[in-house]
Design a protein around this motif. Structure first.
Motif, PDB file in Angstrom:
ATOM      1  N   LYS A   9      68.414  52.222 101.969  1.00  0.00           N
ATOM      2  CA  LYS A   9      68.272  53.400 101.117  1.00  0.00           C
ATOM      3  C   LYS A   9      66.955  53.350 100.344  1.00  0.00           C
ATOM      4  CE  LYS A   9      72.556  55.072 101.704  1.00  0.00           C
ATOM      5  NZ  LYS A   9      72.843  56.405 102.310  1.00  0.00           N
ATOM      6  N   GLN A  10      66.433  52.127 100.171  1.00  0.00           N
ATOM      7  CA  GLN A  10      65.169  51.949  99.460  1.00  0.00           C
ATOM      8  C   GLN A  10      64.043  51.533 100.426  1.00  0.00           C
ATOM      9  OE1 GLN A  10      65.424  49.797  95.665  1.00  0.00           O
ATOM     10  NE2 GLN A  10      67.668  49.953  95.725  1.00  0.00           N
ATOM     11  N   ASP A  11      64.245  51.856 101.713  1.00  0.00           N
ATOM     12  CA  ASP A  11      63.250  51.547 102.754  1.00  0.00           C
ATOM     13  C   ASP A  11      62.964  50.050 102.868  1.00  0.00           C
ATOM     14  OD1 ASP A  11      62.898  54.267 103.432  1.00  0.00           O
ATOM     15  OD2 ASP A  11      61.477  54.524 101.783  1.00  0.00           O
ATOM     16  N   ARG A  12      64.001  49.235 102.628  1.00  0.00           N
ATOM     17  CA  ARG A  12      63.832  47.790 102.729  1.00  0.00           C
ATOM     18  C   ARG A  12      64.835  47.187 103.711  1.00  0.00           C
ATOM     19  NH1 ARG A  12      59.589  45.483 101.797  1.00  0.00           N
ATOM     20  NH2 ARG A  12      60.418  43.634 100.751  1.00  0.00           N
ATOM     21  N   PHE A  13      65.270  47.994 104.665  1.00  0.00           N
ATOM     22  CA  PHE A  13      66.258  47.496 105.615  1.00  0.00           C
ATOM     23  C   PHE A  13      65.726  46.295 106.390  1.00  0.00           C
ATOM     24  CE2 PHE A  13      67.898  47.145 109.919  1.00  0.00           C
ATOM     25  CZ  PHE A  13      69.255  47.082 109.698  1.00  0.00           C
ATOM     26  N   GLU A  14      64.518  46.397 106.923  1.00  0.00           N
ATOM     27  CA  GLU A  14      63.982  45.331 107.759  1.00  0.00           C
ATOM     28  C   GLU A  14      63.880  44.016 106.994  1.00  0.00           C
ATOM     29  OE1 GLU A  14      60.190  44.447 110.750  1.00  0.00           O
ATOM     30  OE2 GLU A  14      60.423  46.402 109.784  1.00  0.00           O
ATOM     31  N   ALA A  15      63.463  44.094 105.738  1.00  0.00           N
ATOM     32  CA  ALA A  15      63.352  42.877 104.924  1.00  0.00           C
ATOM     33  C   ALA A  15      64.725  42.251 104.697  1.00  0.00           C
ATOM     34  CB  ALA A  15      62.696  43.210 103.584  1.00  0.00           C
ATOM     35  N   MET A  16      65.738  43.087 104.432  1.00  0.00           N
ATOM     36  CA  MET A  16      67.080  42.553 104.209  1.00  0.00           C
ATOM     37  C   MET A  16      67.697  42.044 105.505  1.00  0.00           C
ATOM     38  SD  MET A  16      69.347  41.719 102.025  1.00  0.00           S
ATOM     39  CE  MET A  16      69.033  42.610 100.500  1.00  0.00           C
ATOM     40  N   TYR A  17      67.454  42.739 106.593  1.00  0.00           N
ATOM     41  CA  TYR A  17      67.906  42.307 107.928  1.00  0.00           C
ATOM     42  C   TYR A  17      67.446  40.877 108.189  1.00  0.00           C
ATOM     43  CZ  TYR A  17      67.046  41.948 113.036  1.00  0.00           C
ATOM     44  OH  TYR A  17      66.934  41.536 114.347  1.00  0.00           O
ATOM     45  N   ALA A  18      66.171  40.617 107.918  1.00  0.00           N
ATOM     46  CA  ALA A  18      65.625  39.277 108.138  1.00  0.00           C
ATOM     47  C   ALA A  18      66.233  38.266 107.171  1.00  0.00           C
ATOM     48  CB  ALA A  18      64.109  39.304 107.999  1.00  0.00           C
TER      49      ALA A  18
END
Length: 224
Positions: free
Chosen positions: A124-133
């Motif tokens: 929702k804050q455009d940080r999906f990829e960072a959290m995925y990793a």
């Protein structure tokens, strides 16, 4: 018309209706079975179910020649083992493949669904990829736990720089849980039964998703 004849005709009408219902559901069952058989046989599945407009795309190829879609569970150890292979593939084929992530938390994992909501809240804050990793890189620290790891995940949210007020609100929002369930529902329609399940250009992979196997498939398509 005699009473006996009326009864006979009534019974016949009821039996005909029952036969019609059985025929309809029998045909539906046959078509459903065929769909599952197609997926198991490695045939392409419906594109509109495989990738949705709101699916998380981590890599994009302009030519669209290679698309990988992974249904995953962040708590799944096998998914954790595949993660570095996928990262290596993404780095090596940057701009030449499309890679899409779909949620499929398994019921046996205490924090699998929560981790999916954490990733979605980060998205929702455009940080999906960072959290995925982060979720995969720290999996050994929180996975296979019998207790909630919300506190641990909150710390991860801080590490990736999220607005914490918005994060907490999104984490418990019904829409976030619904988004995760939508991916799960699509997975079931595609006969996903475990994780990781990977689709290569619309067909479910049957071999191990190792770096070598993925590379061989990608190279063959890109060379054609």
């Amino acid at each position: 018309m005699t009473t006996n004849l009326k009864i006979t005709l009534g019974i016949a009408a009821v039996m005909a209706a029952i036969v019609a219902v059985i025929a309809v559901f029998g045909d539906f069952g046959a078509r459903s079975t065929d769909s599952v058989a197609d997926a198991a046989a490695g045939q392409s599945v419906p594109a509109e179910v495989l990738v949705r407009e709101d699916s998380h795309t981590l890599s994009t190829a302009a030519d669209g020649k290679v698309t990988l879609v992974e249904f995953l569970d962040f708590e799944c150890e096998a998914c954790g083992a595949v993660f570095p292979h996928m990262e290596r593939i993404r780095a090596e084929y940057d701009g030449r493949i499309t890679f899409v992530v779909r949620y499929f938390p398994m019921p046996g994992h205490r924090n699998g669904e929560l981790a999916a909501r954490v990733a979605e809240a980060a998205g929702k804050q455009d940080r999906f990829e960072a959290m995925y990793a982060k979720l995969f890189e720290t999996q050994k620290q929180w996975g296979e736990s019998a207790e909630s790891k919300e506190v641990f995940f909150t710390d991860l949210a801080k590490q990736v720089g999220l607005d914490m007020t918005a994060f907490h609100a999104d984490l418990i929002a019904p829409a976030t849980a619904q988004r995760v369930r939508k991916d799960q529902d699509d997975g079931r329609r595609l006969d996903v039964q475990g994780t990781p399940t990977i689709f290569f250009n619309g067909a479910q992979l049957t071999e191990e998703p190792s770096y070598e196997n993925l590379k061989a498939r990608i190279d063959a398509v890109l060379a054609s």
